[in-house]
Design a protein around this motif. Sequence first.
Motif, mmCIF file in Angstrom:
data_model
loop_
_atom_site.group_PDB
_atom_site.id
_atom_site.type_symbol
_atom_site.label_atom_id
_atom_site.label_comp_id
_atom_site.label_asym_id
_atom_site.label_seq_id
_atom_site.Cartn_x
_atom_site.Cartn_y
_atom_site.Cartn_z
ATOM 1 N N ALA A 1 0.829 -1.141 0.133
ATOM 2 C CA ALA A 1 0.101 -0.049 0.145
ATOM 3 C C ALA A 1 0.791 1.337 -0.046
ATOM 4 O O ALA A 1 0.632 2.158 0.659
ATOM 5 C CB ALA A 1 -0.879 -0.026 1.103
ATOM 6 N N GLY B 1 -11.199 4.843 -3.482
ATOM 7 C CA GLY B 1 -11.509 5.776 -2.301
ATOM 8 C C GLY B 1 -10.487 6.123 -1.421
ATOM 9 O O GLY B 1 -10.472 7.216 -0.754
ATOM 10 N N SER B 2 -9.287 5.417 -1.333
ATOM 11 C CA SER B 2 -8.000 5.714 -0.427
ATOM 12 C C SER B 2 -7.265 6.618 -1.031
ATOM 13 O O SER B 2 -6.306 7.276 -0.419
ATOM 14 C CB SER B 2 -7.241 4.514 -0.268
ATOM 15 N N PHE C 1 -1.245 14.453 -1.369
ATOM 16 C CA PHE C 1 -2.346 13.439 -1.021
ATOM 17 C C PHE C 1 -3.550 13.734 -2.031
ATOM 18 O O PHE C 1 -3.966 14.705 -2.192
ATOM 19 C CB PHE C 1 -2.803 13.245 0.307
ATOM 20 N N GLY D 1 -8.126 11.052 6.071
ATOM 21 C CA GLY D 1 -7.721 11.716 4.735
ATOM 22 C C GLY D 1 -7.246 12.971 4.964
ATOM 23 O O GLY D 1 -5.826 13.281 4.522
ATOM 24 N N ALA E 1 -2.294 3.051 5.905
ATOM 25 C CA ALA E 1 -1.587 3.639 4.795
ATOM 26 C C ALA E 1 -0.651 4.717 5.360
ATOM 27 O O ALA E 1 0.177 5.168 4.613
ATOM 28 C CB ALA E 1 -2.455 3.958 3.587
ATOM 29 N N ASN F 1 -16.732 5.051 0.827
ATOM 30 C CA ASN F 1 -15.309 4.799 -0.128
ATOM 31 C C ASN F 1 -14.382 6.061 0.485
ATOM 32 O O ASN F 1 -14.254 7.066 -0.355
ATOM 33 C CB ASN F 1 -15.939 5.173 -1.409
ATOM 34 N N ASP F 2 -13.876 5.909 1.790
ATOM 35 C CA ASP F 2 -13.155 6.858 1.918
ATOM 36 C C ASP F 2 -11.810 6.143 2.489
ATOM 37 O O ASP F 2 -11.694 4.855 2.830
ATOM 38 C CB ASP F 2 -13.189 7.980 3.028
ATOM 39 N N PRO F 3 -10.420 6.752 2.865
ATOM 40 C CA PRO F 3 -9.520 5.956 3.254
ATOM 41 C C PRO F 3 -9.616 5.156 4.520
ATOM 42 O O PRO F 3 -8.932 3.943 4.534
ATOM 43 C CB PRO F 3 -8.249 6.890 3.509
ATOM 44 N N MET G 1 -12.202 1.998 3.732
ATOM 45 C CA MET G 1 -11.433 1.269 3.010
ATOM 46 C C MET G 1 -10.410 0.224 3.805
ATOM 47 O O MET G 1 -10.231 -0.866 3.578
ATOM 48 C CB MET G 1 -10.762 1.848 1.724
ATOM 49 N N ASP G 2 -9.772 0.907 4.570
ATOM 50 C CA ASP G 2 -8.891 -0.131 5.625
ATOM 51 C C ASP G 2 -9.890 -0.967 6.476
ATOM 52 O O ASP G 2 -9.098 -1.972 6.681
ATOM 53 C CB ASP G 2 -8.113 0.896 6.519
ATOM 54 N N LYS H 1 -19.487 -0.550 -1.618
ATOM 55 C CA LYS H 1 -18.763 0.607 -1.365
ATOM 56 C C LYS H 1 -20.089 1.840 -1.228
ATOM 57 O O LYS H 1 -20.796 1.751 -2.114
ATOM 58 C CB LYS H 1 -17.990 1.321 -2.446
ATOM 59 N N LYS I 1 -19.914 9.018 -0.508
ATOM 60 C CA LYS I 1 -19.482 9.725 0.420
ATOM 61 C C LYS I 1 -20.471 10.545 0.941
ATOM 62 O O LYS I 1 -20.564 10.912 2.312
ATOM 63 C CB LYS I 1 -18.146 10.704 0.066
#
Lengths: 353, 414
Positions: free
Chosen positions: A88, A159-160, A250, B117, B142, B191-193, B196-197, B218, B221
Motif C-alpha cells: 500500500a 477511495g483511499s 495526497f 484523509g 496507509a 469509499n474513504d481511506p 476502505m482500511d 462501497k 461519501k
Amino acid sequence: MNSAERNATIYGAILIASLAAPWVLPAYQTQLAFLWIMVLFALTWDLVGGQMGYTSFGNIVFFGIGMYVTAVIQRNLHFDIKEYVHVAGAVDTLQPGEYLSGLFLGMGASAIVAVIIGAVLGLCILAMGMRGQYFGICTLGLGVAAGEIASGWDYIGAGSGMVAPVFPERLGERGAFFYYIFFILTVILFLTLKWLYAGRFGLAINAIRDDEDKAEAMGIRTTRYKMTAWCISALFLAVAGGAAGHLVGFIDPTEVAFAGATFGVWMILMAILGGKGTLWGPVVGAVIFYITQEVFWTYLFGWQRVAMGALIVGIVVFFPQGIMGWMRERWPERFGHRVEESTLSSSAEGGGP
Amino acid sequence: MLSKGKILIALVVAVAAVGLVVATTAVAKVEGDTIIFGAAVSFTGKYSTNGKHTKNGYDLAVKRLNEMGGVKVGDKTYKVEIKYYDDESTPARAGQLADRLIKQDGIKFILGPYGSGPTKGMAPITEKYKIPMVEGNGASRALFNKGYRYLFAVLTTSEQYLAESINLLAEEFKKQGRDPSTAKVAIAVENDPFSMDIRAGVIEDAKRYGMKVIIDDKLPKELTDMTATLTKVKALRPDALIVSGHSKGAALAVRQTAQMKVDVPMLALTHCEAADVVGKFGGDANYTLCATQWAPTMTYKDDWFGFAGDYAKRFEAEYGYVPPYQAAESTASVLVYVDALQRAGSFDTEKVRDAIAATKLETFYGWVDFDDTGKNIAKPMVLRQVQKGVYIPVAPSKFAAGQVIYPRPLWRDR
C-alpha cells in the motif's frame, strides 16, 4: 507615458514582484504557489466560460486527470506496482532525478491525455451542438462522474486515494520549487491567451459568445473554434493538476482531484469577480478572491464561508460585470475603446468586448 | 458611480492592509511561558461532528494541564495553548494549513486533524519540515507504511477496528458446532481511506477463517441511503453485516436496518458512540456490535485525569456529553506530547521527536508505545455490544464484561 510604455512598466513590475515573492515572503511560498494555481484556474475557465460564453462547470475534470496521470506515471516509472499495491505505497524516498523525471514526464503525459479526453468529450458535447444551460448541466455531470469513477478504480487507489512521493531534500525549498512551476505555467498560459485573443481566434470565440448562429452564418467554423478553446483549457489545467498533486501530497478522488465543490466553483467565481471575458479580469479576480479567502480563514474562524458568501453577493450586486468590466465601463479609453464625444451622451453603455 | 469607486478602493485597501497584518504576525512556537501547539481540525464539512469531539478533547487536556500548573520543560514551567485552523474536512486544506502552521505561525509541535484523509494531507508536510505530529484520529494503515519518521498515532490502526468481530463470529460458529469457513460476511463501507482500511482488515480476517464475503459494497461519501445494500442482505442472508462510514454510516445502518426490519445475526459498526446511536434510536440500536478505541469503563489511569471514568466525568461536566473515544484519543495525544516534552527537557524538535518515539506511558486512554512506524501497539481495540441501551464490552475476553448475544433476535420477536 504612452500606453505601450505604461504596459511595459506594469508587466515589468509584475514580473519582478512575482520572481522575488518567494524570497521576500519565504513563509508564504506554498500559499503563493496556490495563488498561481488560482490564477490559472480563472484564466482557463474564462477562455471557455467568459470569452466564448460557454459556462462550464466541469473544467475541474482535466485538473483531476492531470493529477492522476502524473501520479500514476511517477508510480509506475519508479516502483514495482505489485509490490507497491501489496505494501500500500510503502516505498523509499525518491532520488531528485527520479522525482523530477517522474513529475515532468507525468505533466507531459497529462497534457496529451487531457487533450485527447478533451477532444473526445468535446466531440460528444460541443460537436453535438450542446449550448447554454444544456452545456452547463452536461459539464456539471462530467466532474461528478469523474470523481465517482476515480473513487471506484482500484488501480488508482479508489477511495483511499494516492500519495505523491515525499519531496527530495536535495531539491531545496519545496514551496519555491512549486511556486516557480506554477508561475511559469501561468505566464505561458497568459501570453498564449493574450496572443490568441488579439487575433482571429479571439474574435471568433467572441462572435460565438455574442451570437453563435450569426457567427456560423458568417462562415466561422464554430465547432472547430469551440473544440480548440476547450482543449487549450484542458491542456493547461491538466499540466497544472499534475504538479498540484505533488504539491498537495495526497490525492483524494473527490476532494483534491475532482474537487468540484471547491476548486471547480472557485474558478468560476474568480473569473466572474474579476470580470469574465477580459484578459486581466480572471487574474485580478483570482488574486483578490484568494487573498480574501486566506484572510477570512485566519481572522473569521468558523465564519469564513459565510463571509465569503457575503462578499460574493456584494460583488455581484455592486460589480455585476466584475471588477475589470466595471473599470472598462468607467474608463473606456484606458481599454483602448475610443468614445466619440458626440456619441458619448447617447451610448452610456459604451465599449464592447 | 462615485460610491462604487469608493467601495472598490476601500476593498482593495482593506485586503492589502489585512494582508500586511498577516505577513507581519508570525507567532513563535514558545512564546514567553506558553507552549503553542498547532492543529487543523474539521470545524465545518462532513467531519464537523467528530472535529468538534477532537477539539474538545484537545481543549480539555490543555485546560487540565494548565490547571495543574503547566508543563515543566527543563527548568521552567510553561502554560499550554493550541492554535487552531479549520481544515473543512478536506485533505488539500489540511496540507495547506500544516504548511501555514509551520512556516507562518512558527509552530514546532503539531497535533493531528480528524480523519485519515486530512491526516494523509498533513503528514507529507510535517515530514518535509521534520516537525513531529502526534495524532489520535488518523487510523488508516496507509499512514504507517510510508516510512514517516515524524508521525505518531496513539490509536489502533483501522484494519484492526472490526477484525475482532470476525473472530467473534468464528467463535460463535464453533460454539454452535458449525465450521467457521461456512460463514458468510457482508461488508458495506464508505469509499474513504479510513473505511476502505476497515474493509481490508475484515477481508483479511475473513480469509483466514475461509469465510466467504458475499456482499462487498462501497457506499458513497454523501451517505444518506444504504437500502440497496440492505435489500441484498435480506435476500442473501449473510451471517454478519459489517458497516463503516464514520458517524453518518453508523446512524444510517442502525436506522435503516430497523426500518427495513433486516434480520442479520450480527451487525458490527464503527463510530456508534460518536453517532450516539443509543440516544438517537433507542431500542433499535440494541444488539449492535461497536468497535471502540476506548470506553469510560476501562481501568487505565494516569496522573493527569485519574481513571478513564474520571476523565469521562470531567469531560461531561465541561461539555455536557459522554466523551466518545474520538475525544479521549485527542486528549491522549496532547498528554503523550507533553510527556515527551518533559522527558526531552528541550524544545529541540529532533529531541522531542526521539522522546515521543521512546514513549512508554499509561494514560487514562490506555498504554502508549510506538513501534518503528509510529503507530501505537500497546492498546487493543474493544468490541462492545449495545444491550438494553447500554454498551457492554464483549471482546476481547480480557475486557469482556458480558456475553455477546448472537444471533440478534429477529425483529418480529423484539
